[in-house]
Design a protein around this motif. Structure first.
Motif, PDB file in Angstrom:
ATOM      1  N   VAL A 187      -0.187   6.607   1.709  1.00 35.47           N
ATOM      2  CA  VAL A 187       0.410   6.600   3.038  1.00 35.47           C
ATOM      3  C   VAL A 187      -0.441   7.469   3.958  1.00 35.47           C
ATOM      4  O   VAL A 187      -1.306   8.231   3.496  1.00 35.47           O
ATOM      5  CB  VAL A 187       1.869   7.125   3.006  1.00 35.47           C
ATOM      6  N   GLU A 188      -0.196   7.350   5.231  1.00 31.09           N
ATOM      7  CA  GLU A 188      -0.946   8.126   6.207  1.00 31.09           C
ATOM      8  C   GLU A 188      -0.873   9.608   5.864  1.00 31.09           C
ATOM      9  O   GLU A 188       0.187  10.138   5.557  1.00 31.09           O
ATOM     10  CB  GLU A 188      -0.385   7.872   7.610  1.00 31.09           C
ATOM     11  N   GLY A 189      -2.018  10.257   5.849  1.00 36.49           N
ATOM     12  CA  GLY A 189      -2.075  11.687   5.592  1.00 36.49           C
ATOM     13  C   GLY A 189      -2.462  12.085   4.174  1.00 36.49           C
ATOM     14  O   GLY A 189      -2.813  13.237   3.940  1.00 36.49           O
ATOM     15  N   VAL A 190      -2.408  11.153   3.200  1.00 34.51           N
ATOM     16  CA  VAL A 190      -2.763  11.530   1.825  1.00 34.51           C
ATOM     17  C   VAL A 190      -4.277  11.553   1.607  1.00 34.51           C
ATOM     18  O   VAL A 190      -4.752  12.106   0.618  1.00 34.51           O
ATOM     19  CB  VAL A 190      -2.093  10.633   0.747  1.00 34.51           C
ATOM     20  N   THR A 202       0.834  -1.197   0.000  1.00 33.39           N
ATOM     21  CA  THR A 202       0.000   0.000   0.000  1.00 33.39           C
ATOM     22  C   THR A 202       0.872   1.253   0.000  1.00 33.39           C
ATOM     23  O   THR A 202       0.622   2.200  -0.747  1.00 33.39           O
ATOM     24  CB  THR A 202      -0.950  -0.018   1.209  1.00 33.39           C
ATOM     25  N   GLU A 203       1.907   1.250   0.803  1.00 29.92           N
ATOM     26  CA  GLU A 203       2.843   2.379   0.858  1.00 29.92           C
ATOM     27  C   GLU A 203       3.530   2.595  -0.489  1.00 29.92           C
ATOM     28  O   GLU A 203       3.684   3.721  -0.949  1.00 29.92           O
ATOM     29  CB  GLU A 203       3.880   2.120   1.955  1.00 29.92           C
ATOM     30  N   ARG A 204       3.929   1.495  -1.131  1.00 28.09           N
ATOM     31  CA  ARG A 204       4.580   1.583  -2.444  1.00 28.09           C
ATOM     32  C   ARG A 204       3.687   2.238  -3.491  1.00 28.09           C
ATOM     33  O   ARG A 204       4.162   2.869  -4.424  1.00 28.09           O
ATOM     34  CB  ARG A 204       4.986   0.188  -2.929  1.00 28.09           C
ATOM     35  N   SER A 205       2.378   2.102  -3.334  1.00 25.62           N
ATOM     36  CA  SER A 205       1.447   2.729  -4.277  1.00 25.62           C
ATOM     37  C   SER A 205       1.376   4.242  -4.076  1.00 25.62           C
ATOM     38  O   SER A 205       0.820   4.948  -4.909  1.00 25.62           O
ATOM     39  CB  SER A 205       0.050   2.134  -4.122  1.00 25.62           C
ATOM     40  N   GLY A 206       1.919   4.708  -2.959  1.00 26.22           N
ATOM     41  CA  GLY A 206       1.857   6.129  -2.623  1.00 26.22           C
ATOM     42  C   GLY A 206       0.783   6.456  -1.612  1.00 26.22           C
ATOM     43  O   GLY A 206       0.688   7.579  -1.120  1.00 26.22           O
TER      44      GLY A 206
END
Length: 125
Positions: free
Chosen positions: A78-81, A72-76
């Motif tokens: 991340v917390e806050g987006v 999920t992080e690799r997709s961009g």
């Protein structure tokens, strides 16, 4: 005695592996993909899979599962987006159980920004 202990340990190991496979596989989801539009009501970035609760206009609240935290992080994503109240469109595979409002997302679009969680599984552009 040692042989029966090894047999029990092997059986337990097999059960754990098959349980993990069932949890992480896609066997619970339909092959066809759907698009779900709504508003984010809740965001959880906690393992094993970040999830969103999405309120739709006509079909109530859905649970949208993303990939594992690293994917999920690799997709961009991340917390806050994204925040509660943001509009979202989720593309993914819904649960085989039609009584369950749950989907595994391959792509989400939040406030116009696209996050490809599983790009190799996306069947439409």
């Amino acid at each position: 005695m040692l042989s029966s202990r090894m047999s029990i340990a092997g059986l337990l190991g097999l059960l754990l592996v098959s349980g993990a496979y069932a949890h992480h596989g896609w066997s619970w989801a339909e092959a066809d993909q759907i698009e779900l539009s709504g508003t984010i009501r809740e965001i959880s970035m906690a393992p094993p899979h970040p999830t969103l609760r999405v309120a739709t206009e006509n079909d109530g609240v859905w649970r949208v599962e993303l990939g594992n935290p690293r994917l999920t992080e690799r997709s961009g994503f991340v917390e806050g987006v994204a925040k509660v109240g943001d509009p979202i469109v989720a593309l993914g595979n819904r649960s085989l159980d039609r009584n369950e409002k749950r989907m595994k997302a391959v792509r989400i679009t939040v406030a116009g920004k696209v996050f490809d969680i599983y790009p190799e599984r996306i069947k439409t552009n």
